[in-house]
Design an enzyme around this catalytic site. Structure first.
Site, PDB file in Angstrom:
ATOM      1  N   SER A 123      -7.897   1.186   2.763  1.00  0.00           N
ATOM      2  CA  SER A 123      -8.262   0.493   1.562  1.00  0.00           C
ATOM      3  C   SER A 123      -9.573  -0.492   1.494  1.00  0.00           C
ATOM      4  CB  SER A 123      -7.181  -0.051   0.820  1.00  0.00           C
ATOM      5  OG  SER A 123      -7.320  -0.909  -0.143  1.00  0.00           O
ATOM      6  N   SER A 124     -10.053  -0.524   0.508  1.00  0.00           N
ATOM      7  CA  SER A 124     -11.216  -1.401   0.686  1.00  0.00           C
ATOM      8  C   SER A 124     -10.618  -2.847  -0.153  1.00  0.00           C
ATOM      9  CB  SER A 124     -12.342  -0.855  -0.217  1.00  0.00           C
ATOM     10  OG  SER A 124     -12.964   0.059   0.490  1.00  0.00           O
ATOM     11  N   THR A 162      -8.408   0.788  -9.867  1.00  0.00           N
ATOM     12  CA  THR A 162      -8.203  -0.590  -9.108  1.00  0.00           C
ATOM     13  C   THR A 162      -8.314  -1.634 -10.153  1.00  0.00           C
ATOM     14  OG1 THR A 162      -8.618   0.544  -7.035  1.00  0.00           O
ATOM     15  CG2 THR A 162      -8.650  -1.892  -6.967  1.00  0.00           C
ATOM     16  N   ARG A 186       0.684  -1.072   0.018  1.00  0.00           N
ATOM     17  CA  ARG A 186      -0.008  -0.198  -0.340  1.00  0.00           C
ATOM     18  C   ARG A 186       0.809   1.110   0.074  1.00  0.00           C
ATOM     19  NH1 ARG A 186      -5.024   1.761  -1.422  1.00  0.00           N
ATOM     20  NH2 ARG A 186      -6.192   2.908   0.093  1.00  0.00           N
ATOM     21  N   GLY A 221     -13.060  -1.409  -7.678  1.00  0.00           N
ATOM     22  CA  GLY A 221     -14.481  -0.550  -7.828  1.00  0.00           C
ATOM     23  C   GLY A 221     -14.501   0.127  -6.263  1.00  0.00           C
TER      24      GLY A 221
HETATM   25  N1  GLY Z   1      -8.098   2.951  -3.896  1.00  0.00           N
HETATM   26  C1  GLY Z   1      -9.318   2.544  -3.443  1.00  0.00           C
HETATM   27  C2  GLY Z   1      -8.996   1.422  -2.440  1.00  0.00           C
HETATM   28  O1  GLY Z   1      -7.765   0.961  -2.138  1.00  0.00           O
HETATM   29  O2  GLY Z   1      -9.744   1.218  -1.650  1.00  0.00           O
END
Ligand code: GLY
Length: 559
Positions: free
Chosen positions: A441-442, A370, A94, A462
Site C-alpha cells: 500500500s501507499s 482512499t 489491510r 490518491g
Molecule cells: N489502494 C491504494 C493503496 O493502498 O496504496
C-alpha cells in the site's frame, strides 16, 4: 514559446480561482476528513464522551456511508494512534489475499490482466477495516463499536443529499457497477438511471449490515451471515473468497517506524505500507540539504524533492512487499543509506535511477482512491487513519442485500513483474500474489512529534501520490514554516520513478517549471494531485488547528 504561454495562462487561471482554505480550531478536540457529515460524526463521538480514537472510528464508519466509493467496511485501512500515555499503536487492517489466491491468478495468455484485478470477484481482498476499527476501540477507545455502528446506520437509513463529487464518480463508474446485481440495486433507481447530485441517497441494506454487526458483534461479518452471503455470491460468479477467509482475517499490531527530521520525530506506518518507509527515506535524503535556503516552490527545492521521490520509488518497486512474506530491508530508512542516495543527486540535472541496496539488506529486515482523516483530543490521544476500497467503488461489487462495496485491493499486488497497476506502479516478486498475503500500500498515516509531544497528524488519499503529498505537507510546515491550510493548498509534484515523468499541479510557478525543465524533468500537468487532511497543535500549544484539503469538499471541525 507557445507552451510557455499556455503554462502562463494556466498559472493565472489558477491564481484567479486558487484553492480556498478550510481551517478549524478547537481546544477539546479536532477532526479533519473529506466529508463534513463524517467530520461531524467524529466531533459528536467526542461530545458523547469518546476520545480521538472514538472520533476516528465514528468518522470512518460514517465515511463508509457518505463516501463509500472511497472507503468502507468492505475495504481496509491503516490506523496510527499515539495514546495519551505516549505509546504508539500501528493497526494493520489491510486486506488479505484469499487462501485460494495464486501467484499467476491474473495472468491470461501469458499477460497480466488488470481488468481482472480491478473489477469483479477476483479483484477482492478479504476486508480488514472493520476488524481494525474494533481493535483500535478495544485498545484505546472509550465507546463501543456498537455505539459507532448505530450512529452511522442512522445516517445510512435517513440518507443524505448526494454531492457533486459522489454523483460524478458514480456516473464515471456506472457501466462497471451495472454489471453486478447487488451494485445495481444500491446505486441505480427503478428506471435504471444512476442517483444524481442533490438526490436523497438512502442505503437501508448497509444500515442493516451495520445494525446486525452492532447486535451480534464482529462474527456477523467475519464468519456469520455476511461471510456466508459473500461465499455464496463468489461461488456463483467465479470468485474465490470463502467464509473461512473471512473468519481467518486478523487485524495485526505492527511496530511503527520513525526517523528524526531536523529535530522533529516523524512516526509512520511500517510495511505492508510502503508509505512510511519511503516518506522516512525521502525525509532522510532531504535532511542532507538546507531546503529552507533553497526556498519554497523554487526549481532548486522542487528538483531536490522530485529526485528524492524518484530514488525512493525505485526502491519501492524493487524491495517492498508484505513483511510477513518477504524481507524488506530496514536500512531503507537509515541515515547512512540516505547519505549515499543524496550523494547521487545532481542539483543541475535529473539522474537515471535504479533501485539502491542498503547495507545489511539481507539481514536487517522488517519482520513481521482512499481517504485520510486525522483526529486529536485534549487528553493527548492523536490518530492518523487512511482507509480505502482502492479504486472508486473498489471491485464495483456489492454483495447483494448487504450494501457493502467490496474492495479491489488485489490490484495493489504486482500481478506480473513489469505490468503496471491502476496507479501505473510496477513491482516485482516481493509484491507478487500469495495466499494470505497483504498487498503493498501507499497509505501513509503519520504523526510528527517535537520533544516527545505530538504536534501534527496527517496523511492523504490518491494512490502513490499519498507518499509525495505527505512529504510535501511535512516540509511545507517544518521547513518552510507555512500554516497548515497553506501547506495543504500549496502546488504539488509527484515523481514515482516509473513512468519517468514529473507530475505537477498546473499552479506551479512558471519560473519553477522552466528551471525544472532545464534540469531535464519531463512534465505531466494535472489539475489536482490527491487529497490530504491534517490536524496540528496551535503555535501557542493551547489548542488544535485542523485543515481539510481545499481540492476536495472536506472539512475540519474543532470543539
Ligand atoms: N489502494 C491504494 C493503496 O493502498 O496504496
Amino acid at each position: 514559446m507557445l507552451r510557455r504561454i499556455a503554462v502562463l495562462f494556466v498559472t493565472f487561471t489558477f491564481i484567479a480561482c486558487s484553492f480556498g482554505s478550510e481551517v478549524a480550531t478547537g481546544t477539546n478536540g479536532i477532526v479533519a476528513s473529506v466529508n463534513d457529515i463524517a467530520t461531524r460524526a467524529g466531533i459528536d463521538a467526542m461530545k458523547r464522551g469518546g476520545n480521538a480514537v472514538d472520533a476516528a472510528v465514528a468518522t470512518a464508519l460514517t465515511l463508509g456511508v457518505v463516501d463509500g466509493y472511497n472507503s468502507g467496511i468492505g475495504g481496509g485501512c491503516f490506523i496510527l494512534i499515539r495514546r495519551s500515555n505516549g505509546k504508539f499503536l500501528a493497526i494493520d487492517g489491510r486486506e488479505m489475499a484469499p487462501a485460494a489466491a495464486t501467484h499467476d491468478m491474473f495472468i491470461r495468455n501469458g499477460k497480466g490482466d488488470t481488468e481482472l484485478s480491478q473489477t469483479g470477484p477476483l479483484a477482492c481482498g478479504v476486508p480488514g477495516a472493520l476488524a481494525a476499527y474494533d481493535l483500535a476501540l478495544r485498545k484505546a477507545g472509550k465507546l463501543s463499536l456498537r455505539d459507532h455502528l448505530l450512529y452511522a446506520a442512522q445516517i445510512a437509513d435517513d440518507g443524505f443529499q448526494m454531492d457533486s463529487g459522489y454523483a460524478h464518480t458514480l456516473q464515471h463508474t456506472a457501466d462497471d457497477l451495472k454489471k453486478f446485481d447487488g451494485s445495481r440495486a444500491v446505486y441505480f433507481k427503478a428506471d435504471g438511471s444512476a442517483y444524481q447530485k442533490g438526490d436523497l441517497f438512502r442505503q437501508s441494506d448497509l444500515a442493516n449490515t451495520y445494525r446486525q454487526v452492532a447486535k451480534h458483534g464482529l462474527k456477523y461479518f467475519y464468519g456469520g451471515p455476511f461471510a456466508q452471503a459473500t461465499e455464496t455470491w463468489m461461488k456463483r460468479n467465479g470468485g474465490i473468497m470463502t467464509v473461512r477467509d473471512l473468519s481467518n482475517y486478523k487485524s495485526i499490531l505492527r511496530e511503527p517506524i520513525s526517523t528524526m527530521y531536523r529535530g522533529y520525530e516523524v512516526v509512520s506506518f511500517p510495511p505492508p505500507s510502503s508509505g512510511g518507509v519511503h516518506l522516512l527515506e525521502m525525509l532522510n535524503i532531504l535532511e542532507t540539504k538546507d531546503l529552507k535556503v533553497l526556498g519554497a516552490g523554487t526549481a532548486d527545492s522542487l528538483h531536490l524533492i522530485a529526485e528524492s521521490m524518484k530514488l525512493a520509488f525505485a526502491d519501492r518497486a524493487f524491495w517492498l512487499g508484505d513483511p510477513d512474506f518477504v524481507e524488506v530491508p530496514r536500512g531503507l530508512v537509515s541515515k547512512d543509506y540516505a547519505h549515499k542516495l543524496a550523494a547521487k543527486i545532481d542539483m543541475q540535472h535529473t539522474i537515471k535511477v535504479e533501485h539502491g541496496t542498503p547495507d545489511d539488506a539481507s539481514e536487517n529486515v522488517f519482520r513481521k482512491h482512499t481517504t485520510h482523516f486525522s483526529t486529536a483530543d485534549c487528553e493527548g490521544n492523536w490518530v492518523a487513519c487512511t482507509a480505502t476500497v482502492n479504486t472508486s467503488f473498489g471491485s464495483k461489487v456489492v454483495i447483494p442485500g448487504t450494501g457493502v462495496v467490496l474492495n479491489d485491493e488485489m490490484d495493489d499486488f504486482s500481478v506480473q513483474p513489469g505490468v503496471a497497476n491502476f496507479f501505473g506502479l510496477v513491482g516485482n516478486e516481493a509484491n507478487a500474489v500469495a495466499p494470505g498475503k497483504r498487498p503493498l500500500s501507499s497509505m501513509t498515516p503519520t504523526i510528527v512529534l517535537k520533544d516527545g509531544n505530538p504536534m501534527m497528524s496527517l496523511g492523504a488519499a490518491g494512490g502513490p501520490t499519498i507518499i509525495s503529498q505527505t512529504l510535501l505537507n511535512i516540509v511545507n510546515v517544518l521547513d518552510f514554516g507555512m500554516p497548515l491550510d497553506k501547506a495543504l493548498a500549496a502546488p504539488r509534484i509527484h515523481q514515482q520513478w516509473s513512468p519517468d515523468e514529473l507530475r505537477a499541479e498546473k499552479s506551479l510557478s512558471t519560473i519553477a517549471v522552466d528551471g525544472l525543465e532545464e534540469r531535464g524533468h519531463k512534465f505531466k500537468f494535472v489539475s489536482g494531485l490527491g487529497v490530504s487532511q491534517a490536524v496540528m497543535r496551535s503555535q501557542d500549544g493551547k489548542s488544535f488547528v485542523g485543515a481539510a484539503d481545499p481540492r476536495a469538499g472536506g472539512t475540519a471541525r474543532g470543539w
